[in-house]
Structure formats: C-alpha cells, structure tokens
Design a protein around this motif. Structure first.
Motif, mmCIF file in Angstrom:
data_model
loop_
_atom_site.group_PDB
_atom_site.id
_atom_site.type_symbol
_atom_site.label_atom_id
_atom_site.label_comp_id
_atom_site.label_asym_id
_atom_site.label_seq_id
_atom_site.Cartn_x
_atom_site.Cartn_y
_atom_site.Cartn_z
ATOM 1 N N VAL A 139 0.871 -1.172 0.000
ATOM 2 C CA VAL A 139 0.000 0.000 0.000
ATOM 3 C C VAL A 139 0.907 1.220 0.000
ATOM 4 O O VAL A 139 1.875 1.282 0.775
ATOM 5 C CB VAL A 139 -0.943 0.022 1.214
ATOM 6 N N THR A 193 -3.132 -0.526 -3.510
ATOM 7 C CA THR A 193 -3.923 0.689 -3.240
ATOM 8 C C THR A 193 -2.984 1.871 -3.026
ATOM 9 O O THR A 193 -1.870 1.707 -2.521
ATOM 10 C CB THR A 193 -4.796 0.507 -1.980
ATOM 11 N N LEU A 200 -3.052 5.778 -1.265
ATOM 12 C CA LEU A 200 -3.720 6.825 -0.494
ATOM 13 C C LEU A 200 -3.002 8.136 -0.746
ATOM 14 O O LEU A 200 -1.765 8.178 -0.714
ATOM 15 C CB LEU A 200 -3.718 6.513 1.004
ATOM 16 N N THR A 249 -11.790 3.757 6.118
ATOM 17 C CA THR A 249 -10.541 3.594 5.379
ATOM 18 C C THR A 249 -9.588 2.674 6.131
ATOM 19 O O THR A 249 -8.944 1.800 5.534
ATOM 20 C CB THR A 249 -9.871 4.954 5.143
ATOM 21 N N ILE A 250 -9.479 2.863 7.429
ATOM 22 C CA ILE A 250 -8.593 2.011 8.227
ATOM 23 C C ILE A 250 -9.060 0.559 8.186
ATOM 24 O O ILE A 250 -8.254 -0.375 8.067
ATOM 25 C CB ILE A 250 -8.516 2.529 9.672
ATOM 26 N N LYS A 290 -10.621 -0.865 5.698
ATOM 27 C CA LYS A 290 -10.266 -1.394 4.378
ATOM 28 C C LYS A 290 -8.788 -1.768 4.318
ATOM 29 O O LYS A 290 -8.416 -2.782 3.710
ATOM 30 C CB LYS A 290 -10.600 -0.364 3.305
ATOM 31 N N LEU A 291 -7.951 -0.947 4.945
ATOM 32 C CA LEU A 291 -6.528 -1.262 4.976
ATOM 33 C C LEU A 291 -6.278 -2.583 5.702
ATOM 34 O O LEU A 291 -5.447 -3.397 5.272
ATOM 35 C CB LEU A 291 -5.745 -0.131 5.655
ATOM 36 N N LYS A 292 -6.980 -2.796 6.775
ATOM 37 C CA LYS A 292 -6.825 -4.052 7.517
ATOM 38 C C LYS A 292 -7.264 -5.245 6.672
ATOM 39 O O LYS A 292 -6.627 -6.306 6.693
ATOM 40 C CB LYS A 292 -7.621 -3.990 8.813
ATOM 41 N N ILE A 339 3.483 -0.944 4.149
ATOM 42 C CA ILE A 339 2.941 0.345 3.716
ATOM 43 C C ILE A 339 4.122 1.286 3.521
ATOM 44 O O ILE A 339 4.930 1.480 4.438
ATOM 45 C CB ILE A 339 1.952 0.938 4.738
ATOM 46 N N VAL A 387 -2.858 2.275 12.225
ATOM 47 C CA VAL A 387 -2.391 2.038 10.862
ATOM 48 C C VAL A 387 -0.962 1.490 10.865
ATOM 49 O O VAL A 387 -0.624 0.574 10.103
ATOM 50 C CB VAL A 387 -2.468 3.325 10.020
ATOM 51 N N CYS A 393 5.467 0.045 8.490
ATOM 52 C CA CYS A 393 5.338 1.187 7.580
ATOM 53 C C CYS A 393 6.735 1.767 7.360
ATOM 54 O O CYS A 393 7.432 2.110 8.325
ATOM 55 C CB CYS A 393 4.410 2.245 8.174
#
Length: 313
Positions: A4, A27, A29, A70-71, A73-75, A82, A95, A103
C-alpha cells in the motif's frame, strides 16, 4: 510483496513508479484534490495521476485518523508493507500496526538531521554541502523511527531547492527498493536515531522569503536558492515586491554602501551591498510582471546606485 502506498506530491512519484515495476501495489492513499495554480482549479495530486494511469485504486481521506472505514479497508487488504513518502498526514498507531513488515518512510535528509516538513529547503538555507535520503521504520513520532538505509547527495553551489528535490526524489526511489529487498530477506539493518543530534526543518511560510540585507552575502544567496521555486525570496523596490530568483555571492571585491543598496550595475547584473560582502542579482520578478534576467528588467525599470532595496513604503 503486497504494497500500500501513501504519498501526495511530485517528490513521491519516482518512488511509486519504481514500486509499480517491482511489486504489487494494491492501493494508493493520497490527499484530496485541491485548488492549485493561478486558476485555482481543483486538481488531483501527482501521485493520484500516476495511480490512475496504472488503474490502481485510490483513496483520499480528508483525515485518516477519523476515517474508520478507510482504516478497516486497509486491515482487510492485509498489506505486507505500507510505503509512505510525503503523504501529508500523521499515521495513527492503528495504521502503523497493520502491515507485516511495518510502515516504511522515505525522508529527504540524513536523519536525525532535518526531521520535519522542509528538509530539502532548510539544508540549502543552512549552507549544507551534503544531504541525502533515509529510509526508516515509522513510529508515532515525527521522523523519529529506526533508520534502515541512507544515501548521501552532494549539494552543489548551483543547486536550488527545485533541482535538489528532483535529484533526491530519484535517489529516494532507488533506496526504497533496496530497502524492501533487504526486508524481504530479513537482512535490513535497524539503527536507532540519536535524538541529541536531531534538528527540525519546520514548515516554510511566504514570510520566510523576506531578504534581510544585513545578513552576509552567503546567507542571502543560500536563502534565495533554498526558496526557489517556493515560496521564493523577495525584497522591496519602490514599495513593490521584487522576487529574487537567481543570485551569486561576490568574493572578489567589496564596495561601501548601506545593506540593500545597489552599489553597482555590472554586466547587466545588480550588485547589492549586504551586511558582509556583495550579492550579484541575476534574475528578478517585479510585482505584477514575469520573471526575467536583470538585463531585460533594466530595459523597462530605472535604478541607480542610490537605490536601496528592502524599503517597503
């Protein structure tokens, strides 16, 4: 590796493009579309434009911390990593804990120096001769995470923030790919930052561009270089804003005068007295006019060696 990507400006584009070539970017962001340019037209971010070109889904949450959808969906995506570069929002712990490998951030300085929002500009303004990019594991602090890889970049005398930005964005992409390959093999180094050595590159504002002619010629030239292309260094001429886009420090001679005084016009360049030494101004832009060489500017505007810059009347 499932990736991501979070980023917004031009600086992030080479890294995103490199990731698309090497990995599965599921994805992107980026910041919401904003009004930009003279026409104030609502425009997508450079990162969004690249994502759409490659048919990658894009999310643009106004406030990531408050966007539970949104969080969630990330999970659900279960990314391995990331990658974050100049995203423009602080990532909450929720996140940071999602991806398998964490990340990873690409930062435009040799950390722990120049944490914060404007490391490229501040390094030039401060007269640094070397900068670089650093990859790090993100944590809840501001650019305080453990470092992974670094690569140095020389700051040349002719570099502006714009030219250095372009070079660093390309190097940043390379260092990020090298970092991910090491992470995949469980060979990535992890070095804690020494907070005692940290400095902060605070966000720039337009008022930071005002030239104080009492400073030295080197300091003034570094300011002009460091604020090109934004927010630009400026002074005043006959009460009008005069942006200074190009200048050089003069070391071969000195001339008496007041700080800000045009003490000579040499080879169609303005020679200006500073608190220490002289500055040769080569490119200017008077309020309401286009940017131009001083030679062209002088065809339509009268100055002489009694003119003092910086007086806002």
């Amino acid at each position: 590796m499932k990736v991501v990507f979070m980023g917004t400006p031009d600086f992030a584009v080479p890294t995103l493009e490199a990731l698309i070539e090497e990995y599965d970017v599921v994805t992107v962001l980026t910041q919401p579309d904003r009004p930009r340019g003279r026409g104030n037209k609502v425009t997508p971010s450079p990162v969004k434009e690249v994502a759409l070109k490659y048919n990658i889904p894009v999310f643009q949450p106004e406030k990531l911390r408050k966007e539970e959808g949104t969080i969630a969906k990330l999970k659900e995506m279960k990314p391995d990593v990331i990658v974050v570069i100049a995203y423009g929002q602080i990532l909450p712990r929720e996140v940071l804990d999602i991806p398998k490998y964490g990340c990873i951030n690409v930062h435009g300085s040799l950390l722990p120096k120049y944490r914060g929002a404007a490391p490229i500009q501040r390094s030039i303004i401060d007269g640094e001769h070397v900068t670089g990019v650093t990859t790090m594991y993100m944590d809840v602090g501001l650019d305080t995470g453990d470092m992974i890889l670094k690569e140095e970049i020389a700051i040349l005398d002719e570099d502006t923030a714009g030219s250095l930005h372009d070079k660093m964005s390309v190097v940043g992409a390379k260092v990020l790919i090298d970092t991910l390959k090491l992470i995949e093999k469980n060979e990535a180094p992890r070095e804690k930052q020494d907070d005692a050595l940290s400095t902060y590159a605070t966000i720039l504002k337009k008022k930071d561009g005002l030239i104080h002619w009492g400073k030295s010629n080197e300091e003034i030239v570094n300011l002009i270089r460091g604020l090109n292309p934004w927010p630009s260094a400026y002074t005043y001429l006959d009460g009008k804003i005069l942006k200074v886009w190009g200048a050089k420090a003069v070391h071969e001679k000195d001339i008496e005068g007041l700080p800000g005084q045009i003490v000579d016009i040499e080879n169609d360049n303005l020679i200006v007295k500073t608190g220490h030494g002289l500055v040769k101004i080569c490119t200017v832009q008077l309020q309401g006019r286009k940017r131009m060489p001083v030679k062209e500017f002088l065809k339509g505007y009268q100055v002489d060696t009694t003119t003092v810059l910086g007086v806002n009347v």
